[in-house]
Design a protein around this motif. Structure first.
Motif, PDB file in Angstrom:
ATOM      1  N   PHE A 160     -18.737  42.636 -71.510  1.00 54.72           N
ATOM      2  CA  PHE A 160     -19.295  42.753 -72.915  1.00 54.72           C
ATOM      3  C   PHE A 160     -18.977  41.718 -73.598  1.00 54.72           C
ATOM      4  CE2 PHE A 160     -20.220  47.159 -71.398  1.00 54.72           C
ATOM      5  CZ  PHE A 160     -21.342  47.067 -71.368  1.00 54.72           C
ATOM      6  N   LYS A 161     -17.781  41.194 -73.530  1.00 53.68           N
ATOM      7  CA  LYS A 161     -17.268  39.802 -74.371  1.00 53.68           C
ATOM      8  C   LYS A 161     -18.097  38.696 -74.030  1.00 53.68           C
ATOM      9  CE  LYS A 161     -13.859  38.279 -76.915  1.00 53.68           C
ATOM     10  NZ  LYS A 161     -12.683  38.301 -76.442  1.00 53.68           N
ATOM     11  N   GLN A 162     -18.321  38.659 -72.770  1.00 50.78           N
ATOM     12  CA  GLN A 162     -19.243  37.635 -72.314  1.00 50.78           C
ATOM     13  C   GLN A 162     -20.565  37.358 -73.186  1.00 50.78           C
ATOM     14  OE1 GLN A 162     -18.799  38.859 -68.061  1.00 50.78           O
ATOM     15  NE2 GLN A 162     -19.612  36.832 -67.842  1.00 50.78           N
ATOM     16  N   MET A 163     -21.160  38.883 -73.196  1.00 50.82           N
ATOM     17  CA  MET A 163     -22.485  38.776 -74.092  1.00 50.82           C
ATOM     18  C   MET A 163     -22.222  38.344 -75.395  1.00 50.82           C
ATOM     19  SD  MET A 163     -23.837  42.297 -72.744  1.00 50.82           S
ATOM     20  CE  MET A 163     -23.471  42.998 -70.936  1.00 50.82           C
ATOM     21  N   HIS A 164     -21.056  38.927 -75.910  1.00 50.09           N
ATOM     22  CA  HIS A 164     -21.051  38.682 -77.539  1.00 50.09           C
ATOM     23  C   HIS A 164     -20.690  37.161 -77.522  1.00 50.09           C
ATOM     24  CE1 HIS A 164     -19.237  39.592 -81.395  1.00 50.09           C
ATOM     25  NE2 HIS A 164     -18.245  38.577 -80.924  1.00 50.09           N
ATOM     26  N   ASN A 165     -20.077  36.384 -76.701  1.00 48.02           N
ATOM     27  CA  ASN A 165     -19.682  34.972 -76.715  1.00 48.02           C
ATOM     28  C   ASN A 165     -20.984  34.398 -76.532  1.00 48.02           C
ATOM     29  OD1 ASN A 165     -17.017  35.129 -77.119  1.00 48.02           O
ATOM     30  ND2 ASN A 165     -16.490  35.046 -74.884  1.00 48.02           N
ATOM     31  N   GLY A 166     -22.221  34.841 -75.710  1.00 47.05           N
ATOM     32  CA  GLY A 166     -23.254  33.876 -75.464  1.00 47.05           C
ATOM     33  C   GLY A 166     -24.162  33.803 -76.854  1.00 47.05           C
ATOM     34  N   VAL A 167     -24.034  34.367 -77.838  1.00 52.36           N
ATOM     35  CA  VAL A 167     -24.588  34.018 -78.945  1.00 52.36           C
ATOM     36  C   VAL A 167     -24.045  32.887 -79.685  1.00 52.36           C
ATOM     37  CG1 VAL A 167     -25.315  34.904 -81.352  1.00 52.36           C
ATOM     38  CG2 VAL A 167     -25.203  36.646 -79.360  1.00 52.36           C
ATOM     39  N   PHE A 168     -22.986  32.596 -79.841  1.00 52.02           N
ATOM     40  CA  PHE A 168     -22.610  31.480 -80.340  1.00 52.02           C
ATOM     41  C   PHE A 168     -22.731  30.273 -79.387  1.00 52.02           C
ATOM     42  CE2 PHE A 168     -19.482  34.934 -81.056  1.00 52.02           C
ATOM     43  CZ  PHE A 168     -19.940  35.343 -82.428  1.00 52.02           C
ATOM     44  N   VAL A 169     -22.586  30.316 -78.014  1.00 50.91           N
ATOM     45  CA  VAL A 169     -22.713  29.092 -77.061  1.00 50.91           C
ATOM     46  C   VAL A 169     -24.291  28.776 -77.439  1.00 50.91           C
ATOM     47  CG1 VAL A 169     -23.045  28.483 -74.777  1.00 50.91           C
ATOM     48  CG2 VAL A 169     -20.952  29.892 -75.424  1.00 50.91           C
ATOM     49  N   ARG A 170     -25.172  29.744 -77.473  1.00 55.51           N
ATOM     50  CA  ARG A 170     -26.454  29.395 -77.451  1.00 55.51           C
ATOM     51  C   ARG A 170     -26.990  28.786 -78.852  1.00 55.51           C
ATOM     52  NH1 ARG A 170     -26.893  34.347 -73.668  1.00 55.51           N
ATOM     53  NH2 ARG A 170     -27.501  33.402 -71.989  1.00 55.51           N
ATOM     54  N   MET A 171     -26.184  29.261 -79.858  1.00 57.62           N
ATOM     55  CA  MET A 171     -26.369  28.565 -81.205  1.00 57.62           C
ATOM     56  C   MET A 171     -25.978  27.077 -81.163  1.00 57.62           C
ATOM     57  SD  MET A 171     -24.900  31.298 -83.787  1.00 57.62           S
ATOM     58  CE  MET A 171     -25.219  30.417 -85.366  1.00 57.62           C
ATOM     59  N   ALA A 172     -24.910  26.907 -80.280  1.00 56.57           N
ATOM     60  CA  ALA A 172     -24.600  25.345 -80.387  1.00 56.57           C
ATOM     61  C   ALA A 172     -25.677  24.683 -79.234  1.00 56.57           C
ATOM     62  CB  ALA A 172     -23.168  25.161 -79.521  1.00 56.57           C
ATOM     63  N   ILE A 173     -26.151  25.355 -78.457  1.00 58.16           N
ATOM     64  CA  ILE A 173     -27.261  24.554 -77.551  1.00 58.16           C
ATOM     65  C   ILE A 173     -28.463  24.195 -78.357  1.00 58.16           C
ATOM     66  CG2 ILE A 173     -28.705  25.129 -75.394  1.00 58.16           C
ATOM     67  CD1 ILE A 173     -26.059  26.618 -74.256  1.00 58.16           C
ATOM     68  N   LEU A 174     -29.064  25.433 -78.922  1.00 50.01           N
ATOM     69  CA  LEU A 174     -29.730  25.287 -79.732  1.00 50.01           C
ATOM     70  C   LEU A 174     -29.998  24.126 -80.590  1.00 50.01           C
ATOM     71  CD1 LEU A 174     -31.087  29.096 -80.084  1.00 50.01           C
ATOM     72  CD2 LEU A 174     -32.769  27.339 -79.216  1.00 50.01           C
ATOM     73  N   GLU A 175     -28.876  24.296 -81.510  1.00 57.00           N
ATOM     74  CA  GLU A 175     -28.576  23.106 -82.734  1.00 57.00           C
ATOM     75  C   GLU A 175     -28.740  21.716 -81.773  1.00 57.00           C
ATOM     76  OE1 GLU A 175     -25.449  22.770 -86.116  1.00 57.00           O
ATOM     77  OE2 GLU A 175     -24.664  22.418 -84.007  1.00 57.00           O
ATOM     78  N   SER A 176     -27.931  21.608 -80.650  1.00 57.77           N
ATOM     79  CA  SER A 176     -27.844  20.417 -80.204  1.00 57.77           C
ATOM     80  C   SER A 176     -29.328  19.784 -79.458  1.00 57.77           C
ATOM     81  CB  SER A 176     -26.790  20.604 -78.786  1.00 57.77           C
ATOM     82  OG  SER A 176     -26.931  19.310 -78.172  1.00 57.77           O
ATOM     83  N   VAL A 177     -30.137  20.626 -79.058  1.00 56.90           N
ATOM     84  CA  VAL A 177     -31.369  19.977 -78.722  1.00 56.90           C
ATOM     85  C   VAL A 177     -32.252  19.715 -79.771  1.00 56.90           C
ATOM     86  CG1 VAL A 177     -31.405  21.248 -76.271  1.00 56.90           C
ATOM     87  CG2 VAL A 177     -32.697  22.371 -78.063  1.00 56.90           C
ATOM     88  N   LEU A 178     -32.010  20.628 -80.945  1.00 64.37           N
ATOM     89  CA  LEU A 178     -32.951  20.599 -82.200  1.00 64.37           C
ATOM     90  C   LEU A 178     -32.659  19.189 -82.734  1.00 64.37           C
ATOM     91  CD1 LEU A 178     -33.440  24.213 -83.281  1.00 64.37           C
ATOM     92  CD2 LEU A 178     -35.334  22.827 -82.468  1.00 64.37           C
ATOM     93  N   LYS A 179     -31.368  18.795 -82.847  1.00 69.65           N
ATOM     94  CA  LYS A 179     -30.934  17.684 -83.546  1.00 69.65           C
ATOM     95  C   LYS A 179     -31.257  16.559 -82.494  1.00 69.65           C
ATOM     96  CE  LYS A 179     -26.669  17.537 -85.689  1.00 69.65           C
ATOM     97  NZ  LYS A 179     -25.426  17.707 -85.827  1.00 69.65           N
ATOM     98  N   GLY A 180     -31.272  16.602 -81.455  1.00 68.28           N
ATOM     99  CA  GLY A 180     -31.745  15.699 -80.364  1.00 68.28           C
ATOM    100  C   GLY A 180     -33.291  15.019 -80.713  1.00 68.28           C
ATOM    101  N   ARG A 181     -33.923  15.950 -81.311  1.00 69.44           N
ATOM    102  CA  ARG A 181     -35.425  15.681 -81.648  1.00 69.44           C
ATOM    103  C   ARG A 181     -35.532  14.620 -82.605  1.00 69.44           C
ATOM    104  NH1 ARG A 181     -39.246  18.386 -79.759  1.00 69.44           N
ATOM    105  NH2 ARG A 181     -40.536  18.277 -81.322  1.00 69.44           N
ATOM    106  N   SER A 182     -34.733  14.477 -83.679  1.00 70.79           N
ATOM    107  CA  SER A 182     -34.873  13.498 -84.969  1.00 70.79           C
ATOM    108  C   SER A 182     -34.134  12.331 -84.806  1.00 70.79           C
ATOM    109  CB  SER A 182     -34.408  14.437 -86.174  1.00 70.79           C
ATOM    110  OG  SER A 182     -32.977  14.827 -85.953  1.00 70.79           O
TER     111      SER A 182
END
Lengths: 292, 292, 292
Positions: C270-292
């Motif tokens: 369940f720790k993995q699932m908890h961590n997943g949110v923060f990792v996905r925030m980092a990924i989403l932010e990265s690809v979105l910043k990659g667009r500008s």
């Protein structure tokens, strides 16, 4: 309040606290919440009213609502309800609203999970948020429960609404009478005909004929049910001037109630739905505040 | 504007008002709404474009969007569309966008409901928001409708897009010609071949072959339809330099249009979808303002 | 980062950048995004964890989330994934998260679409966001990868998690060992028994038995799989004191792991699932910043 699972868990003062807070929300009070909470609505049975009403209540409270869809979730891969709820807890969900076909589905959750659980209807068990919105609607109308004559009509044995309401209303001092086909009577004592109810009832609570929970042995047609147990125009005319009609909906028109009466003067059917949003706001706020 | 049900309800000035407001939204205007409105999107038929486009428009306007899912709603318990919409009204929804397989589904709603209704496509009836985004796209390109030669090609009889567009464009002064297989001609008069259209058409509006609305008697193969009624590379080359190609999508590639032409220079297919968001913002704002 | 498709596309420094940013999000950092971005989650296979985790990450970043539902979309009318994604692009979507049953589904998208694509699991291919959250969980525990003994146990051949993780962990300096039934070995070299792993493993990564991807020729029962390849209480007792247990979930309790061990002291499931949110925030932010 930590969870809302069954009306049995609520003291009379708890009920009154919720109804009072619902009234404040109807009068445009703001939510008294100090952080950004997240909820998920887990409906494993079809729903329009309850699901949409909760979602509206959640948005009005400013909550973050995750769009869980049972039909495309990992429950298709055999994941248990316990593991689904633990998953949501792990990703940061604070409260779950659950409708599930299994009576008492929440029992297996209580020991292990740390999210607030709101019972949105468990099988043929309870439906406490429907009950509370019914109480709110009655109080709105009569200003009290003590001494009211409440008639519950229909499929009592299978109805989670009937169970929750009968228990709570009796506790609050109302007198509850039942009318139903013998095979749907369950453990309740029932009167025989509408004539025993019509002259005295303050509230007629009609129950939905739940086709989806019955097998093929039921011997009613729509017409014969309506004739014997439905609220017809003629019966409507015999009600007390101050009496009101309630139904948890969806209504089977011309079965439980004549089509033309659904939006009649005494009907509070759509009023119940309207009130449900404020009651659910009060419940959600209460369980979320219970977490801090 | 109280509802948007059919293009027939719109005067020419109403149309122009919507198109002008859509342009303002494209130029980043803010919504002119004074309270927090709630909408629900009720799609009883599959949709990607229209549903997602409405949802994007609603979010851009800052509306509260309830996530109604027809497939898990009480319509499964036999609840009628009328009762579903009344339920949403009761819980506080201000406007509903409805796509439904029944022609004129909204007729039974008008007398009893007090929410704004936007027709997102009714059976083989109308699809007014698609029509308005098509008009917007044409006006964007040509700056006018008067005198334009519009060719509508394909399944005219079953197409709600064709009906809405033909009626509106004619009213706005354009000249509309049809090309279609004889069995899909309906009440329209049609030309015989592409050769009658290609030299003069300003706009080619291709219609989707709606496999899901046809029975097995249709005598076309994909290849034979494409050969006779599809826009091939060869036909494309014969279009006027200023001509544009439109299609409401989803496209059956190599049926209505050659795969390689979908994103060609003259194609406005994805431009139409892009424009749809601004047009729907204008429509939503208009019906919501019509409520106060 | 423009897209996140496969772990193979990420350099070691890219991985470390994502993990560092995820840690900042766990420590309540705010998103570094300068406009209102919109994302859509396209899950063509069932999912609870990944879908809900992405949605939570998106909400925490303040993104606009469109509620695409594959089951009611125009893919039912035969629309291709390419046209679906182009449609979303046209209406203004900036990034899509896609889970799809086809290995490498993204290949056909890359040339033509202009939205950021995040692979949420492609058939038996890759599952890079699961891999990155696993790496985050390991680093959180051990502070390093170099020299760690990682045992991956189960259906290696069909597992997109196994592939992504084995490749990345090896590259980061860990030593990866496999244990699996011979028919699920694929191209990997595997040890024979738990006894070869238990004394030295720092991390036990259990893989889900994917009933939905197997045909009827598999010769295991749940019991026999558990006995030979499952983590039993007895095997648990032989683990190093510092060892941890991981599983991408959903868990088949008493198959891959004994029911009583799912929430045991060494379990990080369940720790993995908890961590997943923060990792996905980092990924989403990265690809979105990659667009500008």
């Amino acid at each position: 309040m930590k969870h809302l699972l069954s009306m049995k868990d609520l003291q009379k003062t708890d009920i009154q606290t919720i109804l009072n807070r619902a009234l404040e929300f109807q009068q445009l009070a703001s939510a008294d919440l100090t952080k950004q909470y997240t909820v998920a609505n887990l409906f494993f049975e079809p729903s329009t009213r309850t699901k949409m009403s909760f979602e509206m209540a959640e948005r009005k409270l400013g909550l973050n609502v995750l769009s869980f869809e049972a039909g495309t979730s990992s429950t298709l891969k055999g994941e248990t309800l316990y593991d689904t709820v633990k998953t949501l807890e792990a990703i940061g969900v604070d409260a779950v609203v659950i409708r599930h076909e299994q009576d008492g589905f929440y029992e297996e959750l209580l020991a292990g999970v740390n999210v607030a659980i709101i019972n949105g209807g468990d099988g043929s068990g309870q439906h406490p948020t429907q009950c509370l919105l019914d109480l709110y609607t009655i109080q709105q109308e009569f200003g009290k429960f003590e001494g009211l004559q409440i008639a519950i009509v229909g499929d009592i044995a299978h109805s989670r609404v009937a169970k929750s309401n009968a228990e709570a209303l009796t506790r609050l001092g109302a007198h509850v009478t039942f009318l139903c086909p013998p095979e749907w009577q369950g453990d309740y004592e029932a009167v025989n005909t509408w004539d025993d109810l019509l002259p005295t009832a303050d509230v007629i609570m009609l129950l939905r004929v739940q086709h989806e929970r019955h097998d093929s042995t039921t011997h009613f047609t729509k017409e014969s049910y309506h004739e014997t147990y439905g609220l017809t125009k003629q019966r409507y005319e015999e009600l007390k001037p101050t009496a009101i009609i309630m139904h948890p909906a969806p209504v089977n028109r011309d079965v439980e109630i004549s089509d033309e009466l659904v939006e009649s003067e005494k009907s509070r059917i759509f009023k119940q739905m309207h009130n449900g949003v404020f009651v659910r706001m009060a419940i959600l706020e209460s369980v979320l505040k219970g977490r801090s």
